[in-house]
Design a protein around this motif. Structure first.
Motif, short mmCIF file in Angstrom:
data_model
loop_
_atom_site.label_atom_id
_atom_site.label_comp_id
_atom_site.label_asym_id
_atom_site.label_seq_id
_atom_site.Cartn_x
_atom_site.Cartn_y
_atom_site.Cartn_z
N LYS A 20 0.86 -1.19 0.00
CA LYS A 20 0.00 0.00 0.00
C LYS A 20 0.89 1.24 0.00
CE LYS A 20 -4.42 0.90 1.93
NZ LYS A 20 -5.34 0.70 3.05
N GLU A 116 1.65 -6.71 2.55
CA GLU A 116 0.56 -6.96 3.49
C GLU A 116 0.85 -8.07 4.48
OE1 GLU A 116 -3.81 -6.73 2.30
OE2 GLU A 116 -3.51 -8.91 2.51
N ASP A 350 -8.04 -1.47 6.98
CA ASP A 350 -7.52 -2.22 5.83
C ASP A 350 -8.22 -3.56 5.64
OD1 ASP A 350 -5.62 -0.27 5.20
OD2 ASP A 350 -4.20 -1.08 6.65
#
Length: 490
Positions: A20, A116, A350
């Motif tokens: 991200k 992630e 998220d």
């Protein structure tokens, strides 16, 4: 259309890692404005006090005696080694905190730099650093509360209600009480919490300086000999325990969305806080070991009060120290609970943990349900688990996170060299590499059982990510979404 593709490429690069971008993290959180229901009410002074409030507590007031038992007078060097580790890592937190001023702290930095899966494991480890450490801190609160009650009213909370099973008790009621009180203050609003933390930080710094003034009146260089009775190994093991006394400075970065001018104030507050605390701890350790033989300090509860009683021959000084410890440890509980709730809020945003953790009350601008869930979950180990059981797990969790943060600085310097940075790590890349090396050295000093428990903890975290979080990730939804078709004339 080009802008859409540019954002998608920055968020999910072709490597397959769900990364991200820092720009997206900042935009989603409203970190340069006011967003996600949070309000910017914390100034630089309050943020420094918040940092001191998050650090100074059980580690120095309660854990000092355990560190002395490992290292003897060499505990002074142990604190220096722990401080150096934190200083290198503080540089990395300062750079990242200024570049990505969001509530997720090291979790968000890992999301932007390493992807992630790594970010989730960092968030998972933060459950040890923040969640388990708040249990450890709350456990230590009861020791000084009993010391204060004994000196003032001649009564103590019975051992059955003040200690964990295995340590002569049934349930640690004071530990639960302090967590509930901190949660009540947190749900009322960040402005009230910041003011309370500032007052408590000033009180406990004053108390520790008073301790030093008293202890130095009885200073004897003979008490520092032999300096390292357990050798280099003892100093290293002591440094691993001393590191617990510094845990919490990274909580400053979790306030990124509630701080005025976060790109300036977050890095500055981190550096000022770690400098003040490092000097204070070294001063306290020299005063303590110079005033009383280390054999009489090691393993003793409420060690600072014990030293003051020995030095003054009365309980008046120890009463003052006990007041400071009760205030100090309560402020750590407050600050660490705050940090844990903000990290869970970022993970929920998220999609990696349930949505309940991101909900913010429009009335108080605080994550009320999040706060009470965290309080309820971590009050259980605080009530029934002995301090020494949770301490090592807290330390290894924190050190692993800090090692990753140093790596994140290197990764982002390579992948996003153009990223605006108000502060840059000096002596790059030597400083972050040394930060990693010192973290690994302190982790090496921890017992084998702690490593085994930590490995099991990570395996559970990977399972949670694989079977729950990966599928519910909002980036996963973005990956699955079809590409928008260009309209005519574009």
């Amino acid at each position: 259309m080009a802008g859409l593709h540019h954002q998608k490429d920055r968020t999910m690069p072709r490597t397959g890692l769900r990364i991200k971008s820092p720009d997206l993290l900042v935009a989603e959180s409203g970190a340069d404005l006011e967003g996600h229901g949070l309000k910017r009410t914390i100034g630089l002074f309050q943020l420094v006090c918040f940092g001191v409030g998050a650090i100074v507590g059980t580690g120095i007031f309660v854990g000092l005696s355990d560190t002395v038992a490992e290292a003897g007078p060499g505990v002074i060097v142990s604190f220096v080694l722990a401080a150096i580790t934190c200083i290198f890592t503080a540089f990395s937190f300062a750079e990242l905190g200024g570049a990505i001023p969001v509530s997720g702290s090291s979790y968000s930095y890992a999301y932007a730099a390493l992807g992630e899966r790594t970010a989730f494991l960092v968030g998972w480890c933060l459950l040890l650093e923040y969640g388990v450490s708040v249990s450890a801190v709350a456990i230590g609160w009861g020791q000084y509360l009993n010391e204060l009650l004994h000196n003032t009213v001649g009564w103590e909370i019975p051992a059955a209600l003040a200690d964990a099973p295995g340590h002569g008790g049934i349930v640690n009621v004071p530990a639960v009480v302090v967590m509930v009180l901190a949660s009540v203050l947190l749900v009322r609003g960040i402005r009230e919490s910041a003011r309370a933390t500032a007052v408590m930080a000033i009180i406990k710094i004053g108390i520790l300086l008073l301790f030093c003034a008293i202890a130095f009146t009885a200073f004897s260089s003979g008490n520092l000999s032999p300096f390292a009775p357990e050798g280099i190994g003892g100093i290293g093991a002591g440094a691993s325990l001393a590191f617990f006394s510094f845990i919490g400075f990274d909580a400053i970065s979790t306030a990124g969305e509630e701080v005025k001018d976060p790109r300036r104030n977050v890095p500055l507050a981190i550096l000022v806080t770690i400098g003040v605390v490092a000097l204070l701890y070294c001063l306290v350790s020299v005063a303590a070991l110079g005033a009383m033989p280390w054999q009489d300090v090691g393993g003793q509860p409420a060690a600072l009060s014990l030293i003051v009683n020995h030095t003054t021959g009365s309980t008046l000084g120890s009463t003052v120290i006990a007041i400071g410890a009760v205030v100090a440890i309560a402020s750590v509980v407050l600050a660490v609970l705050y940090g844990q709730t903000r990290i869970l809020m970022s993970m929920s945003r998220d999609g990696l943990v349930p949505k309940v953790f991101e909900r913010v009350s429009p009335k108080t601008s605080t994550p009320v349900a999040n706060t009470w869930i965290v309080c309820a979950v971590f009050a259980v180990p605080a009530a029934v688990v002995p301090l020494d059981v949770v301490l090592d797990m807290t330390v290894i969790g924190a050190l692993s996170v800090m090692a990753v943060v140093n790596v994140c600085v290197i990764a982002l310097r390579r992948s996003r060299p153009e990223l605006a940075r108000r502060f840059r790590v000096p002596l790059y890349p030597v400083a972050p590499l040394l930060g990693v090396a010192f973290c690994l050295y302190l982790m090496y000093g921890l017992p084998l059982l702690t490593w085994i428990q930590f490995a099991g903890f990570l395996v559970v975290g990977l399972a949670v990510y694989s079977f729950y979080s990966r599928k519910r990730s909002r980036l996963a939804g973005a990956e699955a979404a079809p590409e928008p078709k260009p309209t005519a004339g574009v």
